[in-house]
Design a protein around this motif. Sequence first.
Motif, mmCIF file in Angstrom:
data_model
loop_
_atom_site.group_PDB
_atom_site.id
_atom_site.type_symbol
_atom_site.label_atom_id
_atom_site.label_comp_id
_atom_site.label_asym_id
_atom_site.label_seq_id
_atom_site.Cartn_x
_atom_site.Cartn_y
_atom_site.Cartn_z
ATOM 1 N N TYR A 60 -17.063 -15.167 -16.227
ATOM 2 C CA TYR A 60 -18.215 -15.203 -15.332
ATOM 3 C C TYR A 60 -18.160 -14.084 -14.296
ATOM 4 C CZ TYR A 60 -19.438 -19.753 -17.294
ATOM 5 O OH TYR A 60 -19.793 -20.764 -18.134
ATOM 6 N N GLY A 61 -16.973 -13.642 -13.945
ATOM 7 C CA GLY A 61 -16.828 -12.582 -12.960
ATOM 8 C C GLY A 61 -16.957 -11.181 -13.520
ATOM 9 N N SER A 62 -16.912 -11.035 -14.839
ATOM 10 C CA SER A 62 -17.026 -9.693 -15.420
ATOM 11 C C SER A 62 -18.467 -9.430 -15.850
ATOM 12 C CB SER A 62 -16.033 -9.501 -16.570
ATOM 13 O OG SER A 62 -16.244 -10.446 -17.606
ATOM 14 N N HIS A 63 -18.830 -9.810 -17.048
ATOM 15 C CA HIS A 63 -20.189 -9.581 -17.540
ATOM 16 C C HIS A 63 -21.072 -10.810 -17.378
ATOM 17 C CE1 HIS A 63 -19.257 -5.645 -19.173
ATOM 18 N NE2 HIS A 63 -18.130 -6.152 -19.620
ATOM 19 N N GLY A 64 -20.509 -11.890 -16.915
ATOM 20 C CA GLY A 64 -21.290 -13.090 -16.657
ATOM 21 C C GLY A 64 -21.293 -14.095 -17.784
ATOM 22 N N TYR A 65 -21.408 -13.634 -19.020
ATOM 23 C CA TYR A 65 -21.479 -14.568 -20.144
ATOM 24 C C TYR A 65 -20.528 -14.203 -21.278
ATOM 25 C CZ TYR A 65 -24.615 -11.018 -22.017
ATOM 26 O OH TYR A 65 -25.166 -9.836 -22.446
ATOM 27 N N LYS A 76 -27.606 -7.593 -10.915
ATOM 28 C CA LYS A 76 -26.203 -7.982 -10.964
ATOM 29 C C LYS A 76 -25.933 -8.684 -12.290
ATOM 30 C CE LYS A 76 -22.802 -10.344 -8.179
ATOM 31 N NZ LYS A 76 -22.548 -11.126 -6.992
ATOM 32 N N LYS A 77 -24.848 -8.302 -12.961
ATOM 33 C CA LYS A 77 -24.559 -8.910 -14.257
ATOM 34 C C LYS A 77 -23.508 -10.007 -14.173
ATOM 35 C CE LYS A 77 -21.253 -5.323 -15.501
ATOM 36 N NZ LYS A 77 -20.839 -4.350 -16.464
ATOM 37 N N ASN A 78 -22.640 -9.944 -13.187
ATOM 38 C CA ASN A 78 -21.609 -10.980 -13.070
ATOM 39 C C ASN A 78 -22.068 -12.062 -12.091
ATOM 40 O OD1 ASN A 78 -21.389 -9.290 -10.815
ATOM 41 N ND2 ASN A 78 -19.260 -9.822 -10.521
ATOM 42 N N LEU A 79 -21.315 -13.136 -12.032
ATOM 43 C CA LEU A 79 -21.643 -14.250 -11.153
ATOM 44 C C LEU A 79 -20.606 -14.377 -10.039
ATOM 45 C CD1 LEU A 79 -22.503 -16.953 -13.853
ATOM 46 C CD2 LEU A 79 -24.084 -15.468 -12.611
ATOM 47 N N ASP A 80 -21.027 -14.919 -8.914
ATOM 48 C CA ASP A 80 -20.109 -15.183 -7.804
ATOM 49 C C ASP A 80 -19.483 -16.569 -7.909
ATOM 50 O OD1 ASP A 80 -20.575 -12.723 -6.550
ATOM 51 O OD2 ASP A 80 -22.393 -13.500 -5.609
ATOM 52 N N TYR A 81 -20.086 -17.424 -8.706
ATOM 53 C CA TYR A 81 -19.587 -18.791 -8.900
ATOM 54 C C TYR A 81 -20.028 -19.283 -10.264
ATOM 55 C CZ TYR A 81 -24.298 -20.560 -8.371
ATOM 56 O OH TYR A 81 -25.624 -20.824 -8.577
ATOM 57 N N PHE A 82 -19.417 -20.377 -10.713
ATOM 58 C CA PHE A 82 -19.879 -21.059 -11.920
ATOM 59 C C PHE A 82 -19.672 -22.542 -11.728
ATOM 60 C CE2 PHE A 82 -15.425 -20.204 -12.715
ATOM 61 C CZ PHE A 82 -14.952 -21.333 -13.365
ATOM 62 N N ASN A 83 -20.452 -23.320 -12.456
ATOM 63 C CA ASN A 83 -20.351 -24.776 -12.371
ATOM 64 C C ASN A 83 -19.131 -25.258 -13.137
ATOM 65 O OD1 ASN A 83 -22.804 -24.746 -11.040
ATOM 66 N ND2 ASN A 83 -23.971 -25.071 -12.898
ATOM 67 N N LEU A 84 -18.440 -26.186 -12.552
ATOM 68 C CA LEU A 84 -17.319 -26.837 -13.225
ATOM 69 C C LEU A 84 -17.611 -28.330 -13.204
ATOM 70 C CD1 LEU A 84 -14.548 -26.425 -14.552
ATOM 71 C CD2 LEU A 84 -13.525 -26.710 -12.305
ATOM 72 N N ILE A 92 -21.002 -21.263 -22.328
ATOM 73 C CA ILE A 92 -20.847 -20.223 -21.294
ATOM 74 C C ILE A 92 -22.167 -19.491 -21.121
ATOM 75 C CG2 ILE A 92 -19.790 -17.956 -20.864
ATOM 76 C CD1 ILE A 92 -17.200 -19.161 -22.121
ATOM 77 N N GLN A 93 -22.805 -19.134 -22.231
ATOM 78 C CA GLN A 93 -24.063 -18.410 -22.158
ATOM 79 C C GLN A 93 -25.163 -19.278 -21.529
ATOM 80 O OE1 GLN A 93 -24.879 -16.595 -25.982
ATOM 81 N NE2 GLN A 93 -22.776 -15.860 -26.109
ATOM 82 N N GLN A 94 -25.174 -20.566 -21.834
ATOM 83 C CA GLN A 94 -26.173 -21.458 -21.259
ATOM 84 C C GLN A 94 -25.966 -21.607 -19.755
ATOM 85 O OE1 GLN A 94 -28.962 -22.754 -22.877
ATOM 86 N NE2 GLN A 94 -29.492 -23.062 -20.736
ATOM 87 N N ARG A 95 -24.713 -21.749 -19.309
ATOM 88 C CA ARG A 95 -24.440 -21.848 -17.880
ATOM 89 C C ARG A 95 -24.889 -20.568 -17.165
ATOM 90 N NH1 ARG A 95 -19.500 -23.976 -19.503
ATOM 91 N NH2 ARG A 95 -19.421 -26.217 -19.278
ATOM 92 N N TYR A 96 -24.625 -19.425 -17.786
ATOM 93 C CA TYR A 96 -25.032 -18.153 -17.210
ATOM 94 C C TYR A 96 -26.552 -18.115 -17.005
ATOM 95 C CZ TYR A 96 -25.727 -13.139 -16.641
ATOM 96 O OH TYR A 96 -26.102 -11.906 -16.170
ATOM 97 N N ILE A 97 -27.296 -18.522 -18.022
ATOM 98 C CA ILE A 97 -28.757 -18.546 -17.922
ATOM 99 C C ILE A 97 -29.197 -19.515 -16.835
ATOM 100 C CG2 ILE A 97 -30.859 -19.268 -19.141
ATOM 101 C CD1 ILE A 97 -29.503 -18.144 -21.714
ATOM 102 N N ASP A 98 -28.578 -20.700 -16.774
ATOM 103 C CA ASP A 98 -28.957 -21.718 -15.788
ATOM 104 C C ASP A 98 -28.712 -21.240 -14.350
ATOM 105 O OD1 ASP A 98 -29.699 -23.361 -17.864
ATOM 106 O OD2 ASP A 98 -27.883 -24.605 -17.784
#
Length: 112
Positions: free
Chosen positions: A46-51, A6-14, A105-111
């Motif tokens: 975050y919902g499309s390609h993730g980063y 999966k390349k996108n995310l279902d959630y992200f940290n705010l 954004i890229q760091q959050r994606y990796i985390d």
Amino acid sequence: MARKAKKNLDYFNLDVTFSDSVRLAAKEIGGANGVCLLIELWQKIYGSHGYYMKFDKDSRILFLDYSIIKIDLHELERCLKIFFERKIFNEKKFNEYQILTSDSIQQRYIDI
């Protein structure tokens, strides 16, 4: 058979507190509208390609159709300029590839 990655995310940290750059950008844009626009952009990224997300002119027009805040393309361009000036998004990547992304954004994606 393995599941497709999966390349996108279902959630992200705010974060519970916005950075000074986000607070200043929001103030320049007009307060709540700036924060709302930024969160919507993060959701789309975050919902499309993730980063990153493609954000060429056509993508920007389509984004405005679904945005909670009602602004026109000219106002969106003004807001993007502020986000670039405040280093919230990477202007170089935008100019080269027509994408929105940033180191954070890229760091959050990796985390995640």
